[in-house]
Write a protein that holds these residues in place. Structure first.
Motif, short mmCIF file in Angstrom:
data_model
loop_
_atom_site.label_atom_id
_atom_site.label_comp_id
_atom_site.label_asym_id
_atom_site.label_seq_id
_atom_site.Cartn_x
_atom_site.Cartn_y
_atom_site.Cartn_z
N LYS A 1 5.42 11.12 4.94
CA LYS A 1 4.33 12.07 5.17
C LYS A 1 2.98 11.48 4.74
CE LYS A 1 6.31 15.74 6.94
NZ LYS A 1 5.90 16.24 8.28
N ILE A 2 3.01 10.75 3.64
CA ILE A 2 1.77 10.10 3.18
C ILE A 2 1.29 9.11 4.23
CG2 ILE A 2 0.76 8.59 1.44
CD1 ILE A 2 2.73 9.83 -0.58
N LYS A 3 2.21 8.33 4.77
CA LYS A 3 1.85 7.34 5.78
C LYS A 3 1.31 8.02 7.04
CE LYS A 3 3.64 3.30 8.26
NZ LYS A 3 4.79 2.38 8.43
N GLU A 4 1.97 9.08 7.46
CA GLU A 4 1.51 9.83 8.63
C GLU A 4 0.09 10.36 8.41
OE1 GLU A 4 4.22 12.94 9.57
OE2 GLU A 4 5.92 11.58 9.89
N MET A 5 -0.16 10.86 7.20
CA MET A 5 -1.49 11.38 6.87
C MET A 5 -2.54 10.29 6.96
SD MET A 5 -2.86 12.63 3.15
CE MET A 5 -2.69 10.93 2.58
N LEU A 6 -2.24 9.13 6.38
CA LEU A 6 -3.19 8.02 6.38
C LEU A 6 -3.50 7.55 7.79
CD1 LEU A 6 -1.80 5.99 3.32
CD2 LEU A 6 -3.83 7.47 3.38
N LEU A 7 -2.50 7.47 8.62
CA LEU A 7 -2.70 7.05 10.02
C LEU A 7 -3.46 8.12 10.80
CD1 LEU A 7 0.77 5.43 10.75
CD2 LEU A 7 -1.44 4.25 10.62
N GLU A 8 -3.31 9.37 10.38
CA GLU A 8 -4.06 10.45 11.01
C GLU A 8 -5.54 10.37 10.63
OE1 GLU A 8 -5.00 13.93 13.15
OE2 GLU A 8 -3.20 12.67 13.23
N ILE A 9 -5.79 9.95 9.40
CA ILE A 9 -7.17 9.78 8.93
C ILE A 9 -7.85 8.65 9.69
CG2 ILE A 9 -8.59 9.09 6.94
CD1 ILE A 9 -6.54 10.56 5.18
N TYR B 1 -5.11 2.75 0.80
CA TYR B 1 -5.13 2.52 2.25
C TYR B 1 -6.43 1.82 2.65
CZ TYR B 1 -4.64 3.57 7.26
OH TYR B 1 -4.53 3.48 8.64
N THR B 2 -7.50 2.13 1.96
CA THR B 2 -8.77 1.43 2.21
C THR B 2 -8.61 -0.06 1.94
OG1 THR B 2 -9.97 3.42 1.50
CG2 THR B 2 -11.24 1.40 1.68
N HIS B 3 -7.87 -0.39 0.88
CA HIS B 3 -7.60 -1.80 0.60
C HIS B 3 -6.84 -2.44 1.77
CE1 HIS B 3 -9.14 -2.34 -3.38
NE2 HIS B 3 -8.45 -1.33 -3.88
N HIS B 4 -5.89 -1.72 2.33
CA HIS B 4 -5.12 -2.24 3.47
C HIS B 4 -6.04 -2.50 4.65
CE1 HIS B 4 -1.91 -2.81 6.37
NE2 HIS B 4 -2.38 -1.80 7.09
N LEU B 5 -6.88 -1.53 4.99
CA LEU B 5 -7.78 -1.66 6.13
C LEU B 5 -8.79 -2.79 5.92
CD1 LEU B 5 -8.45 2.12 6.84
CD2 LEU B 5 -6.99 0.58 8.16
N MET B 6 -9.33 -2.88 4.71
CA MET B 6 -10.31 -3.93 4.42
C MET B 6 -9.65 -5.30 4.45
SD MET B 6 -13.30 -2.57 4.01
CE MET B 6 -14.19 -3.90 3.19
N THR B 7 -8.42 -5.39 3.95
CA THR B 7 -7.70 -6.66 3.95
C THR B 7 -7.45 -7.14 5.37
OG1 THR B 7 -6.62 -6.17 1.83
CG2 THR B 7 -5.56 -7.81 3.24
N ILE B 8 -6.99 -6.25 6.23
CA ILE B 8 -6.73 -6.61 7.63
C ILE B 8 -8.00 -7.12 8.30
CG2 ILE B 8 -6.05 -5.71 9.88
CD1 ILE B 8 -3.80 -6.00 7.74
N LYS B 9 -9.11 -6.42 8.04
CA LYS B 9 -10.39 -6.79 8.66
C LYS B 9 -10.89 -8.13 8.12
CE LYS B 9 -15.23 -5.32 8.89
NZ LYS B 9 -16.22 -4.31 8.43
N LYS B 10 -10.87 -8.29 6.82
CA LYS B 10 -11.46 -9.47 6.20
C LYS B 10 -10.62 -10.73 6.41
CE LYS B 10 -15.17 -7.66 4.36
NZ LYS B 10 -16.53 -8.10 4.74
N GLN B 11 -9.29 -10.57 6.46
CA GLN B 11 -8.43 -11.74 6.60
C GLN B 11 -8.54 -12.38 7.99
OE1 GLN B 11 -4.43 -10.73 5.33
NE2 GLN B 11 -4.93 -11.11 3.18
N GLU B 12 -9.20 -11.72 8.92
CA GLU B 12 -9.43 -12.33 10.23
C GLU B 12 -10.33 -13.55 10.11
OE1 GLU B 12 -11.05 -9.33 12.72
OE2 GLU B 12 -9.19 -8.16 12.86
#
Length: 270
Positions: free
Chosen positions: A5-13, A64-75
Protein backbone atom coordinates in the motif's frame (compact mmCIF):
# COMPACT_ATOMS: atom_id res chain seq x y z
CA UNK A 1 -0.41 0.31 6.07
CA UNK A 2 1.30 -2.60 4.27
CA UNK A 3 4.47 -2.32 2.20
CA UNK A 4 2.41 -2.80 -0.95
CA UNK A 5 0.00 0.00 0.00
CA UNK A 6 2.88 2.35 0.76
CA UNK A 7 4.38 1.63 -2.65
CA UNK A 8 1.03 2.16 -4.38
CA UNK A 9 0.67 5.48 -2.57
CA UNK A 10 4.14 6.66 -3.60
CA UNK A 11 3.54 5.75 -7.24
CA UNK A 12 0.21 7.56 -7.06
CA UNK A 13 2.01 10.67 -5.80
CA UNK A 14 4.51 10.48 -8.67
CA UNK A 15 4.99 7.52 -11.04
CA UNK A 16 8.47 6.10 -11.55
CA UNK A 17 9.57 3.65 -14.25
CA UNK A 18 12.46 2.26 -12.18
CA UNK A 19 11.15 -0.29 -9.70
CA UNK A 20 11.81 -0.06 -5.96
CA UNK A 21 10.96 -1.99 -2.82
CA UNK A 22 9.42 -0.76 0.42
CA UNK A 23 10.44 -2.61 3.60
CA UNK A 24 9.07 -1.89 7.06
CA UNK A 25 11.75 -3.13 9.44
CA UNK A 26 9.53 -3.72 12.46
CA UNK A 27 12.19 -1.92 14.47
CA UNK A 28 12.70 1.32 16.36
CA UNK A 29 15.73 3.49 15.73
CA UNK A 30 16.96 6.50 17.69
CA UNK A 31 19.21 7.56 14.82
CA UNK A 32 16.96 7.61 11.72
CA UNK A 33 13.33 7.05 10.80
CA UNK A 34 14.25 5.39 7.53
CA UNK A 35 16.89 5.10 4.83
CA UNK A 36 17.32 4.37 1.14
CA UNK A 37 19.77 1.98 -0.53
CA UNK A 38 20.64 3.42 -3.95
CA UNK A 39 22.37 0.24 -5.18
CA UNK A 40 19.30 -1.98 -4.62
CA UNK A 41 16.56 0.70 -4.77
CA UNK A 42 15.20 -0.33 -1.37
CA UNK A 43 13.29 1.98 0.96
CA UNK A 44 13.56 0.97 4.63
CA UNK A 45 11.13 2.40 7.20
CA UNK A 46 11.62 1.94 10.95
CA UNK A 47 7.88 1.78 11.50
CA UNK A 48 8.07 1.42 15.29
CA UNK A 49 9.32 5.03 15.34
CA UNK A 50 5.91 6.27 14.22
CA UNK A 51 2.89 6.93 16.39
CA UNK A 52 0.63 7.72 13.44
CA UNK A 53 0.21 6.80 9.79
CA UNK A 54 0.82 10.48 9.00
CA UNK A 55 4.38 10.21 10.33
CA UNK A 56 4.94 7.03 8.34
CA UNK A 57 3.78 8.70 5.11
CA UNK A 58 6.07 11.69 5.70
CA UNK A 59 9.15 9.47 6.02
CA UNK A 60 8.09 7.24 3.13
CA UNK A 61 7.81 10.29 0.84
CA UNK A 62 11.22 11.47 2.07
CA UNK A 63 12.89 8.17 1.18
CA UNK A 64 11.00 7.98 -2.12
CA UNK A 65 12.45 11.39 -2.97
CA UNK A 66 15.89 9.83 -2.55
CA UNK A 67 14.86 7.11 -5.03
CA UNK A 68 13.63 9.62 -7.60
CA UNK A 69 16.67 11.88 -7.21
CA UNK A 70 19.03 8.89 -7.46
CA UNK A 71 17.43 7.68 -10.69
CA UNK A 72 17.64 11.17 -12.18
CA UNK A 73 21.17 11.98 -11.07
CA UNK A 74 22.72 8.60 -11.89
CA UNK A 75 21.96 9.22 -15.57
CA UNK A 76 24.93 11.61 -15.58
CA UNK A 77 26.71 10.72 -12.32
CA UNK A 78 26.92 6.98 -11.45
CA UNK A 79 28.36 7.79 -8.01
CA UNK A 80 25.34 9.81 -6.90
CA UNK A 81 23.90 8.50 -3.67
CA UNK A 82 27.10 6.75 -2.60
CA UNK A 83 29.88 9.32 -2.60
CA UNK A 84 28.20 12.71 -2.48
CA UNK A 85 25.91 14.92 -0.44
CA UNK A 86 22.30 13.94 -1.11
CA UNK A 87 20.36 16.34 1.13
CA UNK A 88 20.87 19.27 -1.22
CA UNK A 89 18.58 22.23 -1.87
CA UNK A 90 17.37 20.42 -4.99
CA UNK A 91 16.46 17.39 -2.86
CA UNK A 92 14.52 19.45 -0.31
CA UNK A 93 12.70 21.28 -3.10
CA UNK A 94 11.68 17.99 -4.70
CA UNK A 95 10.60 16.59 -1.34
CA UNK A 96 8.55 19.72 -0.69
CA UNK A 97 6.77 19.28 -4.03
CA UNK A 98 5.99 15.62 -3.31
CA UNK A 99 4.73 16.19 0.22
CA UNK A 100 2.47 18.92 -1.17
CA UNK A 101 1.05 16.44 -3.72
CA UNK A 102 0.57 13.88 -0.95
CA UNK A 103 -1.38 16.48 0.99
CA UNK A 104 -3.61 17.34 -1.98
CA UNK A 105 -4.32 13.66 -2.62
CA UNK A 106 -5.31 13.13 1.01
CA UNK A 107 -2.45 10.83 1.99
CA UNK A 108 -0.85 13.32 4.37
CA UNK A 109 -1.84 16.30 6.49
CA UNK A 110 0.45 18.39 8.63
CA UNK A 111 -2.57 19.15 10.83
CA UNK A 112 -1.18 22.08 12.80
CA UNK A 113 -4.45 24.02 12.45
CA UNK A 114 -6.26 21.35 14.49
CA UNK A 115 -4.17 22.02 17.60
CA UNK A 116 -5.51 25.22 19.17
CA UNK A 117 -2.42 26.00 21.24
CA UNK A 118 -0.12 25.38 18.25
CA UNK A 119 -2.40 27.51 16.08
CA UNK A 120 -2.18 30.43 18.54
CA UNK A 121 1.58 29.99 18.93
CA UNK A 122 2.03 29.99 15.15
CA UNK A 123 0.19 33.30 14.85
CA UNK A 124 2.28 34.70 17.72
CA UNK A 125 5.54 33.66 16.04
CA UNK A 126 4.55 35.00 12.61
CA UNK A 127 3.30 38.32 13.96
CA UNK A 128 5.56 39.08 16.90
CA UNK A 129 8.80 37.45 15.82
CA UNK A 130 9.11 36.84 12.07
CA UNK A 131 7.38 40.05 11.00
CA UNK A 132 8.82 42.22 13.78
CA UNK A 133 12.30 40.87 13.17
CA UNK A 134 11.86 41.70 9.48
CA UNK A 135 10.81 45.24 10.36
CA UNK A 136 13.72 45.60 12.78
CA UNK A 137 16.22 44.45 10.15
CA UNK A 138 14.75 46.93 7.66
CA UNK A 139 15.36 49.74 10.15
CA UNK A 140 18.81 48.31 10.87
CA UNK A 141 19.59 48.53 7.14
CA UNK A 142 18.65 52.19 7.07
CA UNK A 143 20.98 52.85 10.02
CA UNK A 144 23.83 51.06 8.24
CA UNK A 145 23.18 53.08 5.08
CA UNK A 146 23.51 56.26 7.14
CA UNK A 147 26.67 54.90 8.77
CA UNK A 148 28.12 54.38 5.28
CA UNK A 149 27.35 58.01 4.37
CA UNK A 150 28.90 59.35 7.59
CA UNK A 151 32.01 57.23 7.16
CA UNK A 152 32.42 58.51 3.61
CA UNK A 153 32.01 62.12 4.72
CA UNK A 154 34.57 61.64 7.50
CA UNK A 155 37.04 59.67 5.33
CA UNK A 156 36.60 56.62 7.55
CA UNK A 157 36.79 53.15 6.03
CA UNK A 158 33.27 51.74 6.33
CA UNK A 159 34.64 48.17 6.13
CA UNK A 160 36.94 48.75 9.10
CA UNK A 161 34.06 50.26 11.09
CA UNK A 162 31.86 47.22 10.32
CA UNK A 163 34.71 44.80 11.13
CA UNK A 164 36.08 46.25 14.34
CA UNK A 165 33.50 48.63 15.79
CA UNK A 166 30.19 46.85 15.16
CA UNK A 167 31.90 43.44 14.78
CA UNK A 168 29.46 42.39 12.05
CA UNK A 169 30.52 40.09 9.20
CA UNK A 170 30.69 42.17 6.02
CA UNK A 171 28.34 39.94 4.07
CA UNK A 172 25.77 40.16 6.87
CA UNK A 173 25.92 43.95 6.83
CA UNK A 174 25.60 43.89 3.05
CA UNK A 175 22.52 41.62 3.22
CA UNK A 176 20.87 43.86 5.82
CA UNK A 177 21.35 46.99 3.71
CA UNK A 178 20.17 45.18 0.57
CA UNK A 179 16.99 43.98 2.28
CA UNK A 180 16.29 47.45 3.61
CA UNK A 181 16.71 49.08 0.20
CA UNK A 182 14.51 46.55 -1.63
CA UNK A 183 11.30 47.27 0.29
CA UNK A 184 10.43 43.60 0.84
CA UNK A 185 7.40 42.77 2.98
CA UNK A 186 8.78 42.03 6.48
CA UNK A 187 5.95 39.57 7.18
CA UNK A 188 7.93 36.78 5.48
CA UNK A 189 10.84 37.06 7.93
CA UNK A 190 14.41 38.24 7.45
CA UNK A 191 15.89 35.06 5.95
CA UNK A 192 13.22 34.94 3.25
CA UNK A 193 13.55 38.69 2.75
CA UNK A 194 17.19 38.09 1.79
CA UNK A 195 16.09 35.62 -0.88
CA UNK A 196 13.56 38.07 -2.33
CA UNK A 197 16.02 40.98 -2.22
CA UNK A 198 18.50 38.97 -4.29
CA UNK A 199 16.12 39.11 -7.29
CA UNK A 200 17.04 42.08 -9.48
CA UNK A 201 13.90 42.60 -11.61
CA UNK A 202 10.98 44.20 -9.69
CA UNK A 203 8.29 42.00 -11.29
CA UNK A 204 10.22 38.81 -10.61
CA UNK A 205 11.00 39.99 -7.09
CA UNK A 206 7.30 40.61 -6.43
CA UNK A 207 6.45 37.12 -7.73
CA UNK A 208 8.97 35.47 -5.40
CA UNK A 209 7.72 37.51 -2.46
CA UNK A 210 4.18 36.36 -3.24
CA UNK A 211 5.31 32.72 -3.16
CA UNK A 212 6.48 33.24 0.41
CA UNK A 213 3.35 35.17 1.33
CA UNK A 214 1.08 32.43 -0.01
CA UNK A 215 2.79 29.79 2.14
CA UNK A 216 2.74 26.08 1.45
CA UNK A 217 6.20 26.02 -0.13
CA UNK A 218 9.49 25.63 1.71
CA UNK A 219 12.30 28.18 1.22
CA UNK A 220 14.24 25.45 -0.63
CA UNK A 221 11.35 24.99 -3.06
CA UNK A 222 11.19 28.72 -3.75
CA UNK A 223 14.96 28.95 -4.25
CA UNK A 224 14.93 25.98 -6.62
CA UNK A 225 12.06 27.58 -8.57
CA UNK A 226 14.14 30.76 -8.89
CA UNK A 227 17.14 28.72 -10.04
CA UNK A 228 15.12 26.95 -12.73
CA UNK A 229 13.56 30.20 -13.94
CA UNK A 230 17.00 31.81 -14.18
CA UNK A 231 18.32 28.84 -16.17
CA UNK A 232 15.31 29.04 -18.50
CA UNK A 233 15.84 32.77 -18.99
CA UNK A 234 19.46 32.10 -19.95
CA UNK A 235 18.29 29.46 -22.42
CA UNK A 236 20.42 26.90 -20.63
CA UNK A 237 19.91 23.35 -21.87
CA UNK A 238 21.17 20.20 -20.06
CA UNK A 239 24.17 19.91 -22.39
CA UNK A 240 25.30 23.47 -21.67
CA UNK A 241 24.90 22.90 -17.96
CA UNK A 242 27.02 19.73 -18.07
CA UNK A 243 29.69 21.45 -20.16
CA UNK A 244 29.94 24.25 -17.59
CA UNK A 245 30.19 21.71 -14.79
CA UNK A 246 32.90 19.86 -16.75
CA UNK A 247 34.91 23.08 -17.06
CA UNK A 248 34.57 23.75 -13.32
CA UNK A 249 35.69 20.23 -12.48
CA UNK A 250 38.67 20.44 -14.82
CA UNK A 251 39.80 23.69 -13.18
CA UNK A 252 39.38 22.17 -9.72
CA UNK A 253 41.36 19.07 -10.70
CA UNK A 254 44.15 21.24 -12.14
CA UNK A 255 44.31 23.30 -8.92
CA UNK A 256 44.33 20.19 -6.71
CA UNK A 257 47.00 18.56 -8.87
CA UNK A 258 49.18 21.64 -8.55
CA UNK A 259 48.63 21.68 -4.79
CA UNK A 260 49.45 17.96 -4.53
CA UNK A 261 52.74 18.50 -6.37
CA UNK A 262 53.64 21.30 -3.97
CA UNK A 263 52.81 19.17 -0.89
CA UNK A 264 54.79 16.19 -2.24
CA UNK A 265 57.78 18.43 -2.98
CA UNK A 266 57.58 19.99 0.52
CA UNK A 267 57.44 16.53 2.14
CA UNK A 268 60.46 15.39 0.12
CA UNK A 269 62.48 18.34 1.38
CA UNK A 270 61.69 17.74 5.07
Amino acid sequence: MTNEKIKEMLLEILPCEIDFTVIQTGKESKRVNGFYKPDTHEIYLHNLNFKSENELVYTAVHEYTHHLMTIKKQETDPTYGNACKVHTQEFWAKFGDLIEIAEKKGYYSIGWENNQELKELTEDIKTNYLAKNGELMQEFGKKLARVWELCKEANIRYEDYIDRVLCIPRNTAKDIRKVSASGVNPAIGFENMKVVASVKKPDARAAVEQEFMNGGKSPASVREMMKMQAAKARGEDPKTKLEREKNRLEKTIAQLTQRLEYVEESLANL
